[in-house]
Design a protein around this motif. Structure first.
Motif, PDB file in Angstrom:
ATOM      1  N   LEU A 127       0.844  -1.203   0.000  1.00  0.00           N
ATOM      2  CA  LEU A 127       0.000   0.000   0.000  1.00  0.00           C
ATOM      3  C   LEU A 127       0.880   1.254   0.000  1.00  0.00           C
ATOM      4  O   LEU A 127       1.793   1.385   0.818  1.00  0.00           O
TER       5      LEU A 127
ATOM      6  N   SER B 189       0.654   5.728  -0.657  1.00  0.00           N
ATOM      7  CA  SER B 189      -0.127   6.957  -0.853  1.00  0.00           C
ATOM      8  C   SER B 189       0.821   8.112  -0.543  1.00  0.00           C
ATOM      9  O   SER B 189       1.970   7.879  -0.169  1.00  0.00           O
TER      10      SER B 189
ATOM     11  N   GLU C 269      -3.396   7.980   8.532  1.00  0.00           N
ATOM     12  CA  GLU C 269      -3.893   7.852   7.155  1.00  0.00           C
ATOM     13  C   GLU C 269      -3.985   6.384   6.739  1.00  0.00           C
ATOM     14  O   GLU C 269      -4.918   5.998   6.028  1.00  0.00           O
ATOM     15  N   LEU C 270      -3.020   5.573   7.184  1.00  0.00           N
ATOM     16  CA  LEU C 270      -3.050   4.149   6.862  1.00  0.00           C
ATOM     17  C   LEU C 270      -4.297   3.490   7.462  1.00  0.00           C
ATOM     18  O   LEU C 270      -5.029   2.770   6.769  1.00  0.00           O
TER      19      LEU C 270
ATOM     20  N   GLU D 121      -7.062   4.969   8.405  1.00  0.00           N
ATOM     21  CA  GLU D 121      -8.261   5.526   7.775  1.00  0.00           C
ATOM     22  C   GLU D 121      -8.499   4.918   6.390  1.00  0.00           C
ATOM     23  O   GLU D 121      -9.643   4.835   5.933  1.00  0.00           O
ATOM     24  N   THR D 122      -7.435   4.483   5.730  1.00  0.00           N
ATOM     25  CA  THR D 122      -7.581   3.827   4.421  1.00  0.00           C
ATOM     26  C   THR D 122      -8.423   2.559   4.555  1.00  0.00           C
ATOM     27  O   THR D 122      -9.320   2.304   3.736  1.00  0.00           O
TER      28      THR D 122
ATOM     29  N   HIS E 205      -9.815   6.912   2.632  1.00  0.00           N
ATOM     30  CA  HIS E 205      -8.833   7.309   1.610  1.00  0.00           C
ATOM     31  C   HIS E 205      -8.694   6.204   0.557  1.00  0.00           C
ATOM     32  O   HIS E 205      -8.945   5.034   0.845  1.00  0.00           O
ATOM     33  N   THR E 206      -8.224   6.606  -0.612  1.00  0.00           N
ATOM     34  CA  THR E 206      -7.888   5.649  -1.671  1.00  0.00           C
ATOM     35  C   THR E 206      -6.380   5.698  -1.898  1.00  0.00           C
ATOM     36  O   THR E 206      -5.858   6.750  -2.268  1.00  0.00           O
ATOM     37  N   PRO E 207      -5.659   4.597  -1.661  1.00  0.00           N
ATOM     38  CA  PRO E 207      -4.209   4.618  -1.884  1.00  0.00           C
ATOM     39  C   PRO E 207      -3.880   4.705  -3.370  1.00  0.00           C
ATOM     40  O   PRO E 207      -4.705   4.357  -4.225  1.00  0.00           O
TER      41      PRO E 207
ATOM     42  N   PHE F 212     -11.789   0.692  -1.304  1.00  0.00           N
ATOM     43  CA  PHE F 212     -11.133   1.904  -0.828  1.00  0.00           C
ATOM     44  C   PHE F 212     -11.983   3.132  -1.155  1.00  0.00           C
ATOM     45  O   PHE F 212     -12.736   3.136  -2.130  1.00  0.00           O
ATOM     46  N   GLY F 213     -11.834   4.170  -0.358  1.00  0.00           N
ATOM     47  CA  GLY F 213     -12.458   5.454  -0.664  1.00  0.00           C
ATOM     48  C   GLY F 213     -13.965   5.478  -0.552  1.00  0.00           C
ATOM     49  O   GLY F 213     -14.624   6.366  -1.084  1.00  0.00           O
TER      50      GLY F 213
END
Length: 500
Positions: free
Chosen positions: A268, A270, A298-299, A301-302, A307-309, A323-324
């Motif tokens: 992963l 981002s 952020e990891l 929350e992905t 979030h979208t990596p 994701f996202g």
């Protein structure tokens, strides 16, 4: 004898049948940092409301510099005496720093705001108090630390020299906390007095000279910090010894090394993290640690769909994790306690029951209609399960203390019966006993075979983990199995035992 800058005595405050303060008192001397500590529900918020003139005491007296407190209606007089910097920002996010500093008191020329003078006066004010923030910056773009300093500067511009800091470090990392404390000491040298409210007792010893303890709506003690050992402070707050409080926590448990992998992430990447490989087994609790900007939040929350990596994959229970898309992540079996319960965790205008069941409304009825009785029954069960102190599921969530509000966020994360539970700063800004209760939920989720990911700056939160991964500049640089020593983990977090 020095005249106290603030002296409150015999404060009594009731809300209907509830006594919020039975004997509130505090004496703060000029130029000191004075800590106010106590478990949630001890009466701290009520005392702060009375010290800032937001509410009147039923009985008792508040004096500033030997003079009686101003009438409640005279807000300008109160602003010249005292200001409180809360966890929740009181600045207007869309305005610039300069506009916030002089809100409702903008310099004018012939009835028109002089923007040049506004910026110049803001720059002078910030420079006078050594607040290094761009006056033209949009306040929403500031970090928590700089936003707090802007709020302090605004209070000082009114003439207040008594600043109440309510949980100022709850969303700061170690370096930001150190910078805040350095600024506090400099402001103290310039004649500013602080009332410092925190659940992190080590901070009291780092930055305060005196501490006042409230328990069960009553004053318990005021003492010089240097004369009060930590054990005595914990006993004063809890009414019981640290051993008794610690014994209420669950014993650590061996995990099954052959348990099936529930969460598997590969490569992963981002803007916040790079090349992360991660697995969490059924019934395993994995911690993510690191300084601010390490990518740990952020990891996490992905995985919760926030979030979208840029690249990489994740699978939960063998199926690809979307994701996202928060709703899709929820359907895939992810429950999440977000990093900020105020902005991301709770709908302030709704009840305890509504908040707790938001993630499972589709299971409580058919054709878009929610069964009221079914929702009430589930909400009541969640309130009981998490030990939420409330009048019932119908109570507004905004009325709850910090610890109980956080339990509602945890209840909602658990309501959907998740296979992966993502907890971000799960005990930020809560008292000792609420922290223990929230961490006990981690143990019960583990026992239920849930995969748990805990992101925290609190070492106590990470001690519950079977292993802790440390991120530094977006990369996983170390893994510590259960039983690590504080200095080992801190060395990894601070980048002292590797090259990052």
């Amino acid at each position: 004898m020095t005249t106290p800058l603030v002296d409150a005595r015999g404060i009594v405050k009731r809300y209907g049948p509830t006594t919020a303060l039975a004997d509130g008192r505090i004496t703060v001397l000029p130029g000191e940092s004075h800590a106010l500590v106590g478990r949630n529900g001890a009466g701290k918020s009520t005392l702060v409301g009375i010290l800032t003139g937001l509410q009147a005491a039923d009985r008792g007296e508040v004096r500033f510099d030997g003079e009686p407190a101003p009438p409640l209606a005279d807000r300008d007089a109160w602003r010249r005496k005292v200001a409180c910097v809360y966890q929740k920002p009181t600045v207007v996010p869309e305005l610039t720093v300069a506009e916030n500093l002089f809100l409702h008191q903008q310099p004018q020329r012939r009835g028109v705001i002089s923007w040049r003078r506004l910026r110049a006066e803001a720059a002078d004010l910030l420079a006078a108090w050594d607040v290094r923030v761009d006056p033209d910056a949009r306040t929403a773009d500031l970090g928590v630390e700089d936003r707090q300093m802007v709020e302090i500067a605004r209070a000082l511009s009114f003439g207040a020299r008594f600043i109440i800091l309510d949980e100022p470090t709850a969303q700061l990392d170690k370096r930001e906390i150190e910078r805040l404390f350095t600024r506090m000491r400099a402001l103290q040298d310039s004649g500013v007095t602080f009332l410092f409210i925190s659940h992190h007792l080590q901070e009291v010893y780092e930055v305060c000279q005196t501490v006042t303890v409230l328990r069960d709506a009553r004053w318990i003690t005021t003492a010089p910090v240097a004369d009060l050992p930590r054990r005595a402070l914990v006993e004063a707050m809890a009414g019981e010894s640290p051993e008794a409080v610690a014994a209420q926590g669950a014993a650590p448990r061996d995990t099954d090394p052959d348990a099936p992998v529930l969460l598997e992430a590969r490569a992963l990447s981002s803007p916040a993290y790079t090349g992360v490989d991660l697995t969490v087994r059924e019934g395993e609790v994995v911690g993510l640690a690191g300084i601010s900007g390490s990518g740990k939040v952020e990891l996490a929350e992905t995985f919760a769909g926030l979030h979208t990596p840029a690249s990489g994959t994740a699978r939960l229970g063998g199926a690809t994790l979307p994701f996202g898309d928060v709703r899709a992540a929820l359907r895939a079996g992810v429950g999440c306690v977000p990093r900020d319960r105020h902005d991301q965790g709770l709908v302030a205008g709704m009840t305890v029951g509504d908040n707790a069941t938001l993630t499972v409304l589709d299971r409580l009825g058919r054709f878009g209609f929610v069964g009221t009785e079914r929702r009430r029954a589930l909400a009541t069960a969640l309130v009981d399960r998490l030990g939420i102190h409330t009048e019932g599921p119908g109570q507004p969530v905004a009325d709850l203390s910090g610890g109980n509000a956080q339990k509602v966020v945890m209840a909602r994360a658990l309501a959907s019966g998740p296979r992966l539970l993502v907890l971000i700063n799960p005990t930020a800004g809560v008292d000792v006993k609420s922290k223990e209760s929230l961490l006990a939920r981690v143990d019960s989720a583990r026992d239920d075979g849930v995969a748990v990911l805990v992101v925290s700056d609190e070492l106590d939160d990470l001690r519950r983990c079977d292993r802790v991964l440390v991120l530094f500049h977006g990369r996983v640089v170390a893994e510590h199995p259960a039983g690590w020593h504080d200095h080992e983990l801190i060395a990894s977090i601070e980048g002292m035992d590797h090259h990052g």
